[in-house]
Design an enzyme around this catalytic site. Structure first.
Site, PDB file in Angstrom:
ATOM      1  N   HIS A 145       0.830  -1.207   0.000  1.00  0.00           N
ATOM      2  CA  HIS A 145       0.000   0.000   0.000  1.00  0.00           C
ATOM      3  C   HIS A 145       0.864   1.258   0.000  1.00  0.00           C
ATOM      4  O   HIS A 145       1.578   1.517   0.964  1.00  0.00           O
ATOM      5  CB  HIS A 145      -0.871  -0.039   1.265  1.00  0.00           C
ATOM      6  CG  HIS A 145      -1.800   1.107   1.424  1.00  0.00           C
ATOM      7  ND1 HIS A 145      -1.780   1.927   2.530  1.00  0.00           N
ATOM      8  CD2 HIS A 145      -2.791   1.573   0.627  1.00  0.00           C
ATOM      9  CE1 HIS A 145      -2.727   2.838   2.412  1.00  0.00           C
ATOM     10  NE2 HIS A 145      -3.355   2.646   1.273  1.00  0.00           N
ATOM     11  N   HIS A 182      -0.613  10.627  -2.375  1.00  0.00           N
ATOM     12  CA  HIS A 182      -1.905  10.250  -1.819  1.00  0.00           C
ATOM     13  C   HIS A 182      -2.850  11.436  -1.674  1.00  0.00           C
ATOM     14  O   HIS A 182      -3.997  11.390  -2.086  1.00  0.00           O
ATOM     15  CB  HIS A 182      -1.750   9.562  -0.459  1.00  0.00           C
ATOM     16  CG  HIS A 182      -3.070   9.218   0.138  1.00  0.00           C
ATOM     17  ND1 HIS A 182      -3.754  10.070   0.988  1.00  0.00           N
ATOM     18  CD2 HIS A 182      -3.872   8.140  -0.027  1.00  0.00           C
ATOM     19  CE1 HIS A 182      -4.902   9.516   1.319  1.00  0.00           C
ATOM     20  NE2 HIS A 182      -5.000   8.342   0.718  1.00  0.00           N
TER      21      HIS A 182
END
Ligand code: G3P
Ligand code: MG
Length: 240
Positions: free
Chosen positions: A7, A49
């Site tokens: 991730h 992100h």
């Protein structure tokens, strides 16, 4: 074989979404990489992100207001640890260049929620084909209109619908969307009968973000297709 998706790279150990985090993820036995895509003011696909650069760099403001050249001047590592100060925000091309000859699955999450980036779908899909990655990729997003558009552009590229809480009959929703996979927050499907139903309908499951061993074990035992984790080494041990 369950795909071990790191991730944002091996973000439990290295600054998230940097080339270092991606490279280290492979050393830690990840078989997939999950990452997040935004677009600069001059139209370059980049990996970060947040819509804002504030949390993970020494800059301030929105990615969409930076040119790529300006963005590359930011330090994307020091926030995590001082000696990572030379790390940069990668472009999507840099990541594709790195993975193209490797047997790695890529999960590109389109961050098209807060900032609605113009034509992000076309841009990302063009780039996937440019690097012949169409067989090793899945596009995901919390914005399901964006996913539907991806499917309309290229039926061949799988899409996975991200969601956070307990959807009712998610397999039916996935079919309605023409999605290949569901990408639920793990608490939304930590239930064997829900998982069974989804799988029986032919929809794949890649769940996020599973960092604790007891949760990992549950999803391994329930045969999901992919597990997205900050700790690919921990998951790899349990998988082997
Ligand atoms: O793609 C799984 C996960 O990354 C979705 O949430 O906020 O970590 O991008 P987020
Ligand atoms: Mg993500």
């Amino acid at each position: 074989m369950i795909i071990n998706y790191a991730h944002r790279g091996a973000s439990g150990y290295f600054p998230e979404n940097t080339m270092l985090a991606f490279k280290k993820a492979l050393h830690l036995n990840a078989t997939g990489l999950e990452t997040d895509i935004q677009i600069t003011s001059d139209g370059v696909l980049v990996i970060l992100h947040d819509e804002l650069v504030n949390r993970t760099t020494n800059g301030h403001g929105f990615v969409k207001d930076y040119t790529y050249t300006e963005l590359r001047k930011l330090d994307a590592g020091s926030w995590f640890r001082k000696d990572y100060k030379n790390l940069k925000i990668p472009s999507l091309e840099e990541l594709l260049e790195f993975v193209k000859d490797k047997n790695i699955q890529l999960n590109l999450e389109l961050k098209n929620n807060i900032v609605l980036y113009n034509n992000i779908e076309e841009k990302v899909i063009d780039m996937i084909y440019k690097y012949n990655m169409e067989n090793n990729i899945i596009i995901s997003s919390f914005n399901h209109y964006c996913l539907k558009k991806c499917k309309e552009i290229s039926k061949a590229i799988p899409i996975g619908a991200l969601y956070k809480a307990g959807l009712y009959e998610p397999e039916k929703y996935a079919k309605h969307l023409d999605a290949d996979a569901l990408h639920p927050y793990f608490y939304a499907i930590k239930n064997s009968s829900i998982i069974k139903k989804i799988k029986a309908s032919g929809i794949k499951i890649n769940t996020y973000t599973v960092n604790e061993e007891n949760h990992m074990k549950f999803f391994i035992d329930n045969h999901v297709n992919g597990i997205i984790t900050n700790y690919p080494d921990k998951l790899s041990k349990l998988l082997s």
